[in-house]
Design an enzyme around this catalytic site. Structure first.
Site, PDB file in Angstrom:
ATOM      1  N   VAL A 214       0.833  -1.209   0.000  1.00  0.00           N
ATOM      2  CA  VAL A 214       0.000   0.000   0.000  1.00  0.00           C
ATOM      3  C   VAL A 214       0.868   1.261   0.000  1.00  0.00           C
ATOM      4  CG1 VAL A 214      -1.965  -1.118   1.085  1.00  0.00           C
ATOM      5  CG2 VAL A 214      -0.306   0.068   2.532  1.00  0.00           C
TER       6      VAL A 214
ATOM      7  N   GLY B 141       6.660   2.027   2.067  1.00  0.00           N
ATOM      8  CA  GLY B 141       8.007   2.515   1.770  1.00  0.00           C
ATOM      9  C   GLY B 141       7.991   3.957   1.313  1.00  0.00           C
TER      10      GLY B 141
ATOM     11  N   ASP C 147       1.993 -11.166  10.563  1.00  0.00           N
ATOM     12  CA  ASP C 147       2.890 -12.144   9.935  1.00  0.00           C
ATOM     13  C   ASP C 147       3.750 -12.783  11.027  1.00  0.00           C
ATOM     14  OD1 ASP C 147       1.984 -11.050   7.591  1.00  0.00           O
ATOM     15  OD2 ASP C 147       3.822  -9.948   7.122  1.00  0.00           O
TER      16      ASP C 147
ATOM     17  N   LYS D  54     -14.347   1.156   4.321  1.00  0.00           N
ATOM     18  CA  LYS D  54     -14.473   0.446   5.598  1.00  0.00           C
ATOM     19  C   LYS D  54     -13.235   0.626   6.491  1.00  0.00           C
ATOM     20  CE  LYS D  54     -17.931  -1.822   5.826  1.00  0.00           C
ATOM     21  NZ  LYS D  54     -19.237  -1.236   6.269  1.00  0.00           N
TER      22      LYS D  54
ATOM     23  N   LYS E  13     -12.974  -1.266   9.441  1.00  0.00           N
ATOM     24  CA  LYS E  13     -12.863  -2.435  10.336  1.00  0.00           C
ATOM     25  C   LYS E  13     -11.496  -3.139  10.262  1.00  0.00           C
ATOM     26  CE  LYS E  13     -16.160  -4.167  12.320  1.00  0.00           C
ATOM     27  NZ  LYS E  13     -16.743  -3.591  13.520  1.00  0.00           N
TER      28      LYS E  13
ATOM     29  N   CYS F 220      23.347  -1.646 -18.350  1.00  0.00           N
ATOM     30  CA  CYS F 220      24.064  -2.859 -17.947  1.00  0.00           C
ATOM     31  C   CYS F 220      23.878  -3.947 -19.001  1.00  0.00           C
ATOM     32  CB  CYS F 220      23.647  -3.285 -16.548  1.00  0.00           C
ATOM     33  SG  CYS F 220      24.856  -4.365 -15.784  1.00  0.00           S
TER      34      CYS F 220
ATOM     35  N   HIS G 276      24.555   1.095 -13.642  1.00  0.00           N
ATOM     36  CA  HIS G 276      23.107   1.382 -13.595  1.00  0.00           C
ATOM     37  C   HIS G 276      22.879   2.853 -13.238  1.00  0.00           C
ATOM     38  CE1 HIS G 276      21.490  -2.745 -13.844  1.00  0.00           C
ATOM     39  NE2 HIS G 276      22.607  -3.085 -13.244  1.00  0.00           N
TER      40      HIS G 276
ATOM     41  N   GLU H 226      20.317   4.550 -13.370  1.00  0.00           N
ATOM     42  CA  GLU H 226      18.992   4.785 -12.773  1.00  0.00           C
ATOM     43  C   GLU H 226      19.036   4.903 -11.248  1.00  0.00           C
ATOM     44  OE1 GLU H 226      19.945   2.048 -14.401  1.00  0.00           O
ATOM     45  OE2 GLU H 226      19.057   0.208 -13.608  1.00  0.00           O
TER      46      GLU H 226
HETATM   47  N1  GLN Z   1      23.848 -10.425 -16.658  1.00  0.00           N
HETATM   48  C1  GLN Z   1      24.769  -9.379 -16.937  1.00  0.00           C
HETATM   49  C2  GLN Z   1      26.027  -9.496 -16.082  1.00  0.00           C
HETATM   50  O1  GLN Z   1      26.042 -10.117 -15.078  1.00  0.00           O
HETATM   51  C3  GLN Z   1      24.116  -8.025 -16.752  1.00  0.00           C
HETATM   52  C4  GLN Z   1      23.754  -7.715 -15.329  1.00  0.00           C
HETATM   53  C5  GLN Z   1      22.824  -6.547 -15.193  1.00  0.00           C
HETATM   54  O2  GLN Z   1      22.160  -6.164 -16.150  1.00  0.00           O
HETATM   55  N2  GLN Z   1      22.723  -6.001 -14.011  1.00  0.00           N
HETATM   56  O3  GLN Z   1      27.036  -8.926 -16.432  1.00  0.00           O
END
Ligand code: GLN
Length: 548
Positions: free
Chosen positions: A15, A18, A148, A188, A190, A382, A508, A510
């Site tokens: 929901v 985070g 949980d 609701k 409840k 990557c 990466h 991102e």
């Molecule tokens: N599988 C690829 C590697 O290990 C790319 C990994 C990824 O995209 N994070 O190099």
């Protein structure tokens, strides 16, 4: 003395606990406090690095190489502070640590039990955040929902912490879900009442309730929750689903949560929150804008959480450039079957994100070929960079056997191969090339122009890399190596000379994109997508992303 805010979840998961934690962190930060956020995950894996994205969504990587829950991505994006491995703790880590101590003989003949040994270790890990970061406010989110079995030791540890360090230094926020019954058109309360009761049965009483819902929550409902759950009405904070998640801190602020938290914890704000930049961002999102379509060709597209940071990085760049990006999710295996090509062709940009294993790889290679031949902007993340190199290698060397040794161990042309330090590594957990590494940018390239600096540091998570044997031949045919490790031994970024924007990074990007500070490579990519779609770019082109 550090103050702790504990977040528990009630009724159902997913929901947005985070995001709520991240947004609360932002409320404190806007008032001048240093903040850190920790996630306690009750599962037994040591970290999510070995889990399938279908199970767990994206694995988010930190500067120090910790492979963590995707909520840490929300935390970093909202509070704009780099977190470290102490910020994601799992039951697996707690138990393996305590068992190792037992084997070592540290408990001197004692019987090892959940209380106090496991709970003590949980409390030690929580305190470690304050100790290692110096944060004045530490937010701790407990994964899962109250009730949980796995989360009981964590809740017990929090309960103990409240008596250890005092009520004035701890605050419990319970995030619940109010279901809507279509037939009677009612929201609701409840299930919320039940989960608050469940929490109380283990000795924890919620100080604040954040009531999530897909619908507006009126004063009457707020009053009802207050009455049944034993909190003041002003401590019931309605949080209807926001169209843009960066709106959440603003919604919480509007409901008075920021001031309420400070008041409850005996704190005085050091500065007045300034929401102008975030408000501007939300307004940009609402204004009608020119639209582009970007296809993400991946293999976990059934679960969009698997690409959380990519999606957010695209959003940051899009907000900055005032363009409305529609993401088109394409399963790479569909492309292999001749399906979904019309969707790919109708897109003005293509992203091939990270991934592991051979399933769907040929579909990604086909998408890269389409982008190269049709001069469609392409961003490879990557695996997406490796795919771009494999595809070009096949074209240059005239052989379909060109591949990565990840997908064909015996390929005669391994343009992508195992990193030397990966040879002989058998353990899967935490053994990749992980975390921040420097990357030198080569002047005159698109990468260098996008970053507008000479050197950057970016986050990695991979075992394979570009094979230097093929540098010369691929370069002769137009592949530029625009980002290199400082000693030039590793290719970090590759791009095509004769293409409007076809670039892939071994890292990466991102993970380092932030709202109001989009990642330069994503911004460069979206600009190219807009140009490809014939759109004008409002932001001045000469504006360099300095200070990144
Ligand atoms: N599988 C690829 C590697 O290990 C790319 C990994 C990824 O995209 N994070 O190099």
């Amino acid at each position: 003395m550090t103050k702790y805010v504990f977040l528990t979840g009630g009724v159902v998961s997913s929901v947005g606990k985070g995001v709520a934690a991240a947004a609360i962190g932002k409320l404190f930060k806007e008032r001048g406090f240093s903040v850190s956020i920790q996630k306690l995950d009750p599962y037994l894996n040591v970290d999510p690095g070995t889990m399938s994205p279908y199970q767990h969504g994206e694995v988010y990587v930190l500067d120090d190489g910790a492979e963590t829950d995707l909520d840490l991505g929300h935390y970093e994006r909202f509070i704009d502070t780099s977190l470290s491995q102490v910020c994601n703790v799992t039951s697996g880590q707690i138990y393996s640590h305590v068992i190792a101590q037992e084997r070592h003989g540290d408990f001197l003949g004692g019987t090892i039990q959940v209380i106090p040994h496991i709970t003590n270790e949980i409390k030690r890990r929580i305190r470690l955040v304050a100790r290692s970061t110096g944060a004045e406010i530490v937010l701790v989110e407990i994964g899962g929902t109250v009730g949980d079995i796995e989360s009981l030791p964590f809740l017990e540890a929090l309960r103990q912490m409240r008596s250890d360090i005092g009520r004035e230094n701890t605050l419990f926020i319970h995030v619940t879900w109010l279901p809507y019954i279509g037939a009677t058109q009612e929201i609701k309360t409840k299930p919320t009442q039940h989960s608050v009761r469940e929490l109380r049965s283990i000795g924890v009483s919620a100080d604040v309730i954040i009531a999530r819902s897909d619908h507006a929550i009126g004063e009457e409902l707020r009053q009802k929750i207050a009455l049944f759950c034993d909190v003041e009405k002003k401590a019931v904070i309605p949080l209807p689903t926001a169209s843009l998640l960066y709106e959440v801190p603003l919604l919480l602020e509007r409901e008075g949560l920021g001031d309420l938290l400070l008041q409850r914890m005996g704190l005085r704000a050091r500065m007045k929150p300034d929401w102008s930049a975030w408000e501007k961002m939300i307004a940009t999102d609402r204004e009608s804008q020119a639209k582009v379509k970007i296809a993400l060709v991946g293999k976990y597209v059934e679960l969009l959480d698997a690409y959380m940071s990519v999606r957010e990085a695209v959003r940051h760049a899009a907000l900055d450039l005032k363009v409305d990006v529609e993401m088109v999710w394409i399963h790479s295996a569909d492309l292999e079957k001749g399906k979904a090509w019309d969707e790919l062709e109708a897109s003005q940009g293509i992203i091939v994100p990270g991934g592991f294993g051979g399933r769907g790889i040929e579909g990604k290679i086909a998408a890269a070929r389409f982008a190269r031949e049709n001069k469609v902007p392409y961003l490879g993340l990557c695996l997406g960079m490796q795919v771009m190199v494999i595809e070009f290698g096949r074209h240059v060397l005239g052989s379909e056997d060109v591949n990565s040794t990840e997908f064909n161990r015996n390929t005669p042309h391994p343009v992508i191969d195992l990193l030397p330090e990966q040879r002989g590594v058998d353990d899967k957990g935490g053994t990749m090339r992980l975390g921040l590494y420097p990357c030198k940018l080569v002047p005159g390239t698109r990468a260098a122009a996008s970053y507008a600096v000479d050197m950057v540091e970016e986050r990695h998570r991979h075992r394979f890399e570009f094979n230097n044997t093929y540098r010369e031949i691929l370069n002769e045919h137009g592949l530029l190596f625009s980002g290199l490790s400082p000693d030039e031994s590793l290719v970090e970024i590759a791009e095509f000379k004769d293409h409007p924007f076809m670039l892939g990074s071994q890292f990466h990007p991102e993970f380092l994109s932030r709202p109001n500070r989009p990642h330069p490579l994503f911004k460069g990519f979206i600009k190219a997508v807009m140009a490809h779609a014939g759109l004008e770019i409002e932001t001045p082109v000469e504006e360099a992303e300095e200070g990144f």
